[in-house]
Design a protein around this motif. Structure first.
Motif, PDB file in Angstrom:
ATOM      1  N   GLY A  74       3.330   6.971   1.040  1.00 24.35           N
ATOM      2  CA  GLY A  74       4.007   7.875   1.972  1.00 24.35           C
ATOM      3  C   GLY A  74       3.066   8.981   2.413  1.00 24.35           C
ATOM      4  O   GLY A  74       3.013   9.352   3.591  1.00 24.35           O
ATOM      5  N   GLY A  75       2.298   9.500   1.467  1.00 24.35           N
ATOM      6  CA  GLY A  75       1.312  10.545   1.791  1.00 24.35           C
ATOM      7  C   GLY A  75       0.302  10.039   2.800  1.00 24.35           C
ATOM      8  O   GLY A  75      -0.024  10.726   3.779  1.00 24.35           O
ATOM      9  N   LEU A  76      -0.169   8.824   2.595  1.00 22.14           N
ATOM     10  CA  LEU A  76      -1.179   8.249   3.488  1.00 22.14           C
ATOM     11  C   LEU A  76      -0.614   8.062   4.896  1.00 22.14           C
ATOM     12  O   LEU A  76      -1.263   8.403   5.891  1.00 22.14           O
ATOM     13  CB  LEU A  76      -1.642   6.893   2.932  1.00 22.14           C
ATOM     14  CG  LEU A  76      -2.719   6.212   3.763  1.00 22.14           C
ATOM     15  CD1 LEU A  76      -4.096   6.732   3.355  1.00 22.14           C
ATOM     16  CD2 LEU A  76      -2.661   4.704   3.628  1.00 22.14           C
ATOM     17  N   VAL A 108       8.537   4.025   5.867  1.00 15.08           N
ATOM     18  CA  VAL A 108       7.572   3.028   5.387  1.00 15.08           C
ATOM     19  C   VAL A 108       7.705   2.846   3.870  1.00 15.08           C
ATOM     20  O   VAL A 108       7.734   1.724   3.353  1.00 15.08           O
ATOM     21  CB  VAL A 108       6.128   3.445   5.769  1.00 15.08           C
ATOM     22  CG1 VAL A 108       5.111   2.550   5.080  1.00 15.08           C
ATOM     23  CG2 VAL A 108       5.953   3.374   7.283  1.00 15.08           C
ATOM     24  N   ALA A 109       7.841   3.967   3.145  1.00 16.95           N
ATOM     25  CA  ALA A 109       7.971   3.879   1.687  1.00 16.95           C
ATOM     26  C   ALA A 109       9.263   3.149   1.311  1.00 16.95           C
ATOM     27  O   ALA A 109       9.287   2.327   0.384  1.00 16.95           O
ATOM     28  CB  ALA A 109       7.954   5.275   1.074  1.00 16.95           C
ATOM     29  N   ALA A 110      10.341   3.435   2.047  1.00 19.98           N
ATOM     30  CA  ALA A 110      11.614   2.764   1.778  1.00 19.98           C
ATOM     31  C   ALA A 110      11.472   1.263   1.998  1.00 19.98           C
ATOM     32  O   ALA A 110      11.972   0.452   1.215  1.00 19.98           O
ATOM     33  CB  ALA A 110      12.704   3.333   2.680  1.00 19.98           C
ATOM     34  N   MET A 131       8.939  10.558   1.080  1.00 20.77           N
ATOM     35  CA  MET A 131       9.097  11.902   1.636  1.00 20.77           C
ATOM     36  C   MET A 131       8.322  12.911   0.803  1.00 20.77           C
ATOM     37  O   MET A 131       7.647  13.800   1.328  1.00 20.77           O
ATOM     38  CB  MET A 131      10.593  12.253   1.638  1.00 20.77           C
ATOM     39  CG  MET A 131      10.934  13.550   2.311  1.00 20.77           C
ATOM     40  SD  MET A 131      12.714  13.901   2.184  1.00 20.77           S
ATOM     41  CE  MET A 131      13.382  12.639   3.225  1.00 20.77           C
ATOM     42  N   GLY A 132       8.385  12.745  -0.520  1.00 19.19           N
ATOM     43  CA  GLY A 132       7.641  13.625  -1.426  1.00 19.19           C
ATOM     44  C   GLY A 132       6.152  13.559  -1.146  1.00 19.19           C
ATOM     45  O   GLY A 132       5.467  14.590  -1.106  1.00 19.19           O
ATOM     46  N   GLY A 133       5.650  12.335  -0.926  1.00 21.63           N
ATOM     47  CA  GLY A 133       4.228  12.183  -0.629  1.00 21.63           C
ATOM     48  C   GLY A 133       3.858  12.912   0.646  1.00 21.63           C
ATOM     49  O   GLY A 133       2.857  13.637   0.710  1.00 21.63           O
ATOM     50  N   ALA A 134       4.701  12.756   1.675  1.00 23.00           N
ATOM     51  CA  ALA A 134       4.422  13.396   2.961  1.00 23.00           C
ATOM     52  C   ALA A 134       4.418  14.917   2.810  1.00 23.00           C
ATOM     53  O   ALA A 134       3.504  15.606   3.277  1.00 23.00           O
ATOM     54  CB  ALA A 134       5.464  12.964   3.987  1.00 23.00           C
ATOM     55  N   VAL A 135       5.432  15.456   2.147  1.00 24.04           N
ATOM     56  CA  VAL A 135       5.555  16.906   2.006  1.00 24.04           C
ATOM     57  C   VAL A 135       4.390  17.472   1.200  1.00 24.04           C
ATOM     58  O   VAL A 135       3.818  18.510   1.551  1.00 24.04           O
ATOM     59  CB  VAL A 135       6.914  17.267   1.348  1.00 24.04           C
ATOM     60  CG1 VAL A 135       6.953  18.735   0.954  1.00 24.04           C
ATOM     61  CG2 VAL A 135       8.065  16.926   2.273  1.00 24.04           C
ATOM     62  N   GLU A 136       3.996  16.747   0.150  1.00 24.43           N
ATOM     63  CA  GLU A 136       2.886  17.213  -0.673  1.00 24.43           C
ATOM     64  C   GLU A 136       1.577  17.228   0.128  1.00 24.43           C
ATOM     65  O   GLU A 136       0.845  18.212   0.128  1.00 24.43           O
ATOM     66  CB  GLU A 136       2.756  16.307  -1.910  1.00 24.43           C
ATOM     67  CG  GLU A 136       1.542  16.567  -2.787  1.00 24.43           C
ATOM     68  CD  GLU A 136       1.591  17.903  -3.513  1.00 24.43           C
ATOM     69  OE1 GLU A 136       2.616  18.610  -3.369  1.00 24.43           O
ATOM     70  OE2 GLU A 136       0.618  18.244  -4.191  1.00 24.43           O
ATOM     71  N   VAL A 137       1.312  16.124   0.846  1.00 21.63           N
ATOM     72  CA  VAL A 137       0.055  16.003   1.585  1.00 21.63           C
ATOM     73  C   VAL A 137      -0.007  17.034   2.717  1.00 21.63           C
ATOM     74  O   VAL A 137      -1.012  17.719   2.895  1.00 21.63           O
ATOM     75  CB  VAL A 137      -0.096  14.565   2.125  1.00 21.63           C
ATOM     76  CG1 VAL A 137      -1.174  14.501   3.200  1.00 21.63           C
ATOM     77  CG2 VAL A 137      -0.442  13.615   0.989  1.00 21.63           C
TER      78      VAL A 137
END
Lengths: 519, 363
Positions: free
Chosen positions: B89-91, B118-120, B249-255
C-alpha cells in the motif's frame, strides 16, 4: 462416624462454576452399600454436577467426600476409579472405530512384549461379560453395534476397572422399553453381587420400579432422602418442581390442508459407507404435527440435516411448497418460511459467547426493519429482543447477557423464540425439549401446538417417546434408515407396540407406509 | 459483565508488571547502571514533550494494521498479510504521489484510496484460496507477504528508483501528496487524526452494521452462522478484504506522512505489531489506540535505554514476549477469577434471599 454400611458420603458440597452459577449449595448425599439409589431432579437441579464431583471430573468449592468411611480427595477420574467408582455417561465415551474388546481395555491394555495382546483383551471381555451376564460381541466394532449394547460396553468398562460403585447418568434416555427392562434385570443382578448403584433419572416410573431409596434435588439443593416405597409419583413430582406438573398438552384435532414439505425417495450413505436413509418418502401438511419416532441413529439426524441443506442426499428430492431446497443454502430455505430447532443447541442453535439479543436476530438482521441506511437500527433491535424475552419468558438480567451464562432451558427458549417468531410455514423441531426442565418443556410444547393449529406444518423428531406420542397428530417410525410404520392417529398406540416397531421386530406393509405420502 | 472487564484490566496490568519484573532481572544481570536503565525505560518517555510526539508518531501505522487484524481475527480468520499489504500500500501510494499530478488534499485522498483498494485486492488471494479451495489463510497470507515484498522491491528498483541518489529510493513525492504535520517542528502528521477516525469507523462497522454482525457471528460460531442463513464464505472474504484495505491505508498514511520518498526495501514490521496489539486489545477496535500507544511507549523507552545506557533496545522483545505469554494464557489468575465469581454468586444468592424475605413479610 465411620459407619461401614455407607458407601458414599458427600457432606456440605458447594460448587460454583467459573461462570458464576452455583450448581450445588451445601448438598448432603449418602448412599448405602448394596442399594440402588436414585438421584432425581429437573435438568439444572445440580445432579450431574454432584456426580461429576464424585467421579473426579469437577472439584467441589466446599465440602468433603467420604468413600467407605475414608475421606478422599478426588482430583481426577483416575483417582475416583482407584477408589472403586465407575461412571456411565449419558453420551457414550467410546471410540467408534475400535472393537468392543479394544474399547473395554482402552488405557489398560494387556501386552505381550511390545504389542497389545488382543486375545487376552477378548478373554477379559468374555470373562466379565459372563460373570455379570452382560452379553456383548467382543470383536464387533462399536460403530456397528446397537445403542443398548454400547451401554453394556460402557458398564463393562467400569466393571473391568474394578468399580464397586456405579454411577449411571440417565441410562434409559436412549433405550427402548424392551432394552430398559433388560437393563433393569442386570442392575438388580449387580445389586445382588454387592455393587452399589447410583441412578440419575427424571423418569418417575422407572425410579419407582427399580430403586430402594432416592435423593431429590431442586435448584442446586437437596430436598431430602426418601424410601422409594414411601413416596408416590405425585409426591416426587412435587418435590422436584415444587408444583404438580401436568404434561398433557391440550390440543384440538388437526385439520391438515395443503402439502408444505415433500420428501421423495431419499437415499443417503454416510462416510463409513453405511446406508443411513433408504428410500424415505413422506409429506407434511399445513396444520398438522407429523412425528418421527425411533431409536437415535436410525437416519433421523441425516434426514433433518438434508431438509435444511446442511448435507445433500445421494438421490431423491426434497421440496418445500414446490421449491427444491437441496443446494440452495440456508438463507434461501429460511426465505421460504422454514424454521428449525436444531438438535444441538450450542453448535447450531446459538452462539454462546454472543449476547441474547445477538442470538435473537441472527436470522433477520439483514431485514430493512432492523437497518437504517448503512447502520443497524439499534432501537428496533432492542425493542424486538426485549419483546421476545418477555413473550418467551427468557430468564435473564438483560438482553446483553451472554447466552452461555443461561441455563439449558433458557438457552433453548432463546432458540425457540427466534425460530417461532419468524412466521414459519414449516417448523422442523429436532429434539425440541431435550435436556431442559419441565417448565420450559411444557412451554415449548404448547407453543408448538399453537403454531400448528394456526396453520404451520410441523415435523417433530424426538427420542422422547412420550413427547412424540403426546404431541404428534400422526406419527411415523424410523428404523434402519427406513419408515417402518405410519400411524394416522396416535391416540391408540401403546409403548410396547412402538418399541417393537422401533427395534425392527415388526413392520407395516408397504401399502400402509405409503399412506404417509400425500401426493 | 462489568466484573469481567474489571478482571481483564487487573489481569492485563498484572501481565505488564510481571513482564517489567522479568525485564528488571535481565537489566540487573547485564547492566552496570541498572537503575539508570530502568529509569530510561519506564520514566524516560514521559520526561520530554518531544518524546510524547514521537510515541504518537510511531503509533500511526500500527493502529491501522491493528484494526485490520481485529476485523479478521473477530471472524476467526488468522490472516497475517497485514505486513505485506501495508508495505505494498505504501508503494502504491508513493507511485500515485510521484506520477499523478493533482491538486492538494485531493491528491492525498486519491493516493490513500488507490493504495487501500490495491491492498484489499491483494487480500482476495488468501481469502478466495480459503473459501474456494480450503487452503489455510494463515499459510497463504504469510507467503503473500514475501511475494508482495519482492514484487514491490522489483518495482522500486526497475521502475521507480531515482538514480541520482546514493541508495535505492524513489523520486520525491509531489508536495500536493504529502500529509501535513500536525505539530510544528515534529514528524507527527495528520495521520494520527486519520488513524483515530478510522478507529471510530471500524468500531461502528463491527458493532453497528449488519456486515460487522455477520463477521462477529462467523467468528463466534461458524456452524450457527451458517444455520442462521448468514453467507459464511462471503463474510470470510469480506473481513480479509477489509483487513487489507486498512493495512494498505496504513501504508499510504505512513509513507505520505513521514517520508518524502519511498525507501522501504524490507518489510517494516508494522504488520506483526498489528497482530500483537490486536491481541492486547482482545480484538476490540476501541482499545486499539491504547494498545498501540502502550507498544509505542515501550519502544520509545527501549530506545532511550539504548541511547543513554548499556542495555540494548532488543530488551523490548523480552518484555513483549512475557506480556503476551501471560495475556494468551487463559489460566493465568483463573483462581483469582474463580474467587471473584464465587463472591459474586454468593452476593446474588443473599440478595435473592433478602428479596424473598421481604416479599414473605409483605404477604
Amino acid at each position: 462416624m465411620a459407619d461401614t454400611n455407607i458407601a458414599v458420603l458427600m457432606k456440605g458440597i458447594t460448587k460454583v462454576y467459573p461462570n458464576g452459577i452455583a450448581a450445588n449449595q451445601s448438598v448432603d448425599f449418602s448412599v448405602n452399600r448394596g442399594e440402588i439409589h436414585a438421584l432425581m431432579g429437573e435438568n439444572g437441579a445440580g445432579k450431574s454436577t454432584l456426580m461429576k464431583m464424585l467421579f473426579g471430573l469437577e472439584q467441589p468449592t466446599e465440602g468433603e467426600i467420604i468413600i467407605n468411611g475414608e475421606p478422599v480427595s478426588l482430583t481426577s477420574p483416575t483417582v475416583a476409579i482407584s477408589k472403586g467408582i465407575g461412571m456411565v455417561h449419558q453420551h457414550f465415551m467410546l471410540v467408534p472405530s475400535l472393537t468392543v474388546a479394544e474399547n473395554i481395555v482402552l488405557g489398560m491394555e494387556p501386552t505381550k512384549g511390545a504389542f497389545i495382546d488382543y486375545a487376552e483383551a477378548v478373554r477379559i471381555t468374555k470373562e466379565f461379560s459372563e460373570k455379570y451376564n452382560l452379553h456383548v460381541e467382543p470383536d464387533a466394532k462399536v460403530m456397528d453395534i446397537p445403542v443398548g449394547m454400547k451401554q453394556k460396553v460402557e458398564i463393562l468398562k467400569a466393571l473391568v476397572r474394578g468399580a464397586k460403585i456405579l454411577i449411571l447418568d440417565e441410562p434409559t434416555a436412549v433405550l427402548t422399553s424392551q432394552e430398559t427392562a433388560e437393563l433393569f434385570k442386570e442392575l438388580i443382578h449387580f445389586k445382588e453381587q454387592g455393587h452399589t448403584i447410583i441412578f440419575i433419572s427424571h423418569k418417575l416410573k422407572e425410579i419407582k420400579q427399580i430403586t430402594d431409596r432416592m435423593t431429590i434435588m431442586r435448584g442446586g439443593k437437596s430436598m431430602g432422602v426418601f424410601n422409594t416405597a414411601d413416596v408416590s409419583e405425585q409426591d416426587i413430582s412435587r418435590l422436584m418442581v415444587g408444583r404438580d406438573v401436568v404434561l398433557k398438552v391440550e390440543k384440538e384435532k388437526a385439520e391438515p390442508t395443503d402439502t408444505v414439505l415433500k420428501v421423495e425417495d431419499v437415499h443417503y450413505e454416510n462416510e463409513y459407507g453405511k446406508k443411513m436413509l433408504n428410500g424415505v418418502s413422506f409429506t407434511v401438511r399445513k396444520g398438522e404435527i407429523l412425528g418421527i419416532a425411533g431409536v437415535e441413529g436410525n437416519g433421523q439426524r441425516e434426514l433433518v440435516s438434508m431438509l435444511f441443506d446442511m448435507v445433500p442426499p445421494d438421490s431423491g428430492t426434497i421440496t418445500v411448497e414446490g421449491q427444491t431446497v437441496t443446494g440452495k443454502g440456508q438463507s434461501f430455505i429460511r426465505e421460504l418460511g422454514v424454521s428449525h430447532i436444531p438438535e444441538d443447541r450450542m453448535t447450531y442453535g446459538a452462539a454462546g459467547t454472543a449476547s441474547i439479543e445477538e442470538n435473537l436476530i441472527s436470522d433477520r438482521f439483514e431485514k430493512p426493519a432492523f437497518n437504517k441506511g448503512l447502520l443497524f437500527d439499534m432501537d428496533a433491535i432492542h425493542k424486538t429482543s426485549d419483546q421476545l424475552i418477555q413473550d418467551y419468558l427468557i430468564l435473564c438480567r438483560s438482553g446483553k447477557q451472554q447466552v452461555k451464562m443461561l441455563s439449558g432451558g433458557n438457552i433453548q427458549k432463546v432458540v425457540v423464540a427466534r425460530e417461532f417468531s419468524c412466521d414459519p410455514k414449516l417448523i422442523i423441531a429436532d429434539q425440541p425439549t431435550r435436556g431442559i426442565d419441565v417448565g420450559a418443556t411444557e412451554f415449548i410444547r404448547k407453543k408448538l401446538v399453537e403454531l400448528s393449529r394456526n396453520g404451520a406444518a410441523v415435523l417433530l423428531v424426538s427420542a422422547d417417546l412420550n413427547e412424540v406420542m403426546e404431541l404428534s397428530d400422526s406419527l411415523m417410525v424410523f428404523c434402519g434408515g427406513e419408515i417402518v410404520a405410519y400411524f394416522e392417529d396416535t391416540s391408540t398406540l401403546s409403548d410396547e407396540e412402538m418399541g417393537e416397531y422401533m427395534l425392527g421386530l415388526k413392520r407395516q406393509s408397504p401399502e400402509e407406509i405409503r399412506r404417509v405420502f400425500h401426493a | 459483565m462489568r466484573k469481567n472487564l474489571k478482571f481483564e484490566i487487573i489481569r492485563g496490568a498484572a501481565s505488564i508488571l510481571l513482564a517489567l519484573a522479568v525485564a528488571m532481572i535481565f537489566i540487573f544481570i547485564i547492566s552496570d547502571v541498572p537503575f539508570e536503565a530502568l529509569y530510561n525505560l519506564i520514566i524516560g518517555p514521559f520526561t520530554k514533550l518531544r518524546y510524547l510526539w514521537l510515541i504518537l508518531e510511531r503509533m500511526i501505522p500500527i493502529v491501522f494494521t491493528g484494526l485490520g487484524v481485529c476485523v479478521m481475527f473477530q471472524a476467526n480468520q488468522f490472516n497475517l498479510a497485514g505486513e505485506g499489504t501495508l508495505f505494498f500500500g505504501g508503494l502504491v501510494a508513493a507511485a500515485v504521489a510521484i506520477y499523478l499530478p493533482m491538486p492538494p488534499v485531493l491528491h492525498i485522498i486519491v493516493c490513500i484510496v488507490i493504495a487501500s483498494v490495491v491492498a484489499a485486492a491483494a487480500m482476495l488471494i488468501p481469502a478466495l484460496l480459503k473459501t474456494k479451495l480450503g487452503a489455510s489463510e494463515m499459510v497463504s497470507s504469510l507467503m503473500l507477504n514475501y511475494i508482495l515484498l519482492q514484487l514491490g522491491v522489483y518495482i522500486l528498483n526497475w521502475h521507480m528508483a531515482d538514480r541520482t541518489q546514493g541508495a535505492t529510493m524513489s523520486h520525491l513525492f509531489q508536495d500536493t501528496a504529502r500529509i501535513p504535520t500536525l505539530v510544528p517542528r515534529t514528524n507527527l502528521s495528520w495521520g494520527i487524526i486519520i488513524a483515530l477516525a478510522m478507529t471510530a469507523l471500524v468500531a461502528l462497522f463491527m458493532y453497528r452494521t449488519k456486515w460487522g454482525y455477520a463477521i462477529r457471528m462467523v467468528g463466534q460460531n461458524q456452524s450457527f452462522a451458517k444455520y442462521s442463513g448468514i453467507k459464511v464464505a462471503g463474510t470470510i472474504v469480506l473481513c480479509q478484504v477489509i483487513g487489507g484495505l486498512l493495512s494498505g491505508m496504513g501504508g499510504a498514511v505512513e509513507v505520505l506522512g513521514y517520508y518524502d520518498r519511498f525507501k522501504w526495501r524490507q518489510l517494516p514490521g508494522y504488520g506483526w505489531d498489528g497482530v500483537t496489539i490486536a491481541i492486547l486489545a482482545k480484538n476490540n477496535p476501541v482499545f486499539i489506540p491504547f494498545a498501540a500507544f502502550f507498544m509505542s511507549y515501550l519502544k520509545q523507552g527501549c530506545n532511550l535505554m539504548q541511547t543513554y545506557t548499556d542495555v540494548p533496545a532488543e530488551m523490548l522483545s523480552i518484555i513483549q514476549a512475557v506480556i503476551f505469554l501471560f495475556f494468551a494464557a487463559e489460566q493465568f489468575l483463573s483462581k483469582y477469577r474463580q474467587k471473584l465469581v464465587v463472591k459474586g454468586a454468593k452476593e446474588e444468592l443473599a440478595e435473592k434471599k433478602a428479596e424473598g424475605g421481604q416479599k414473605g413479610a409483605e404477604a
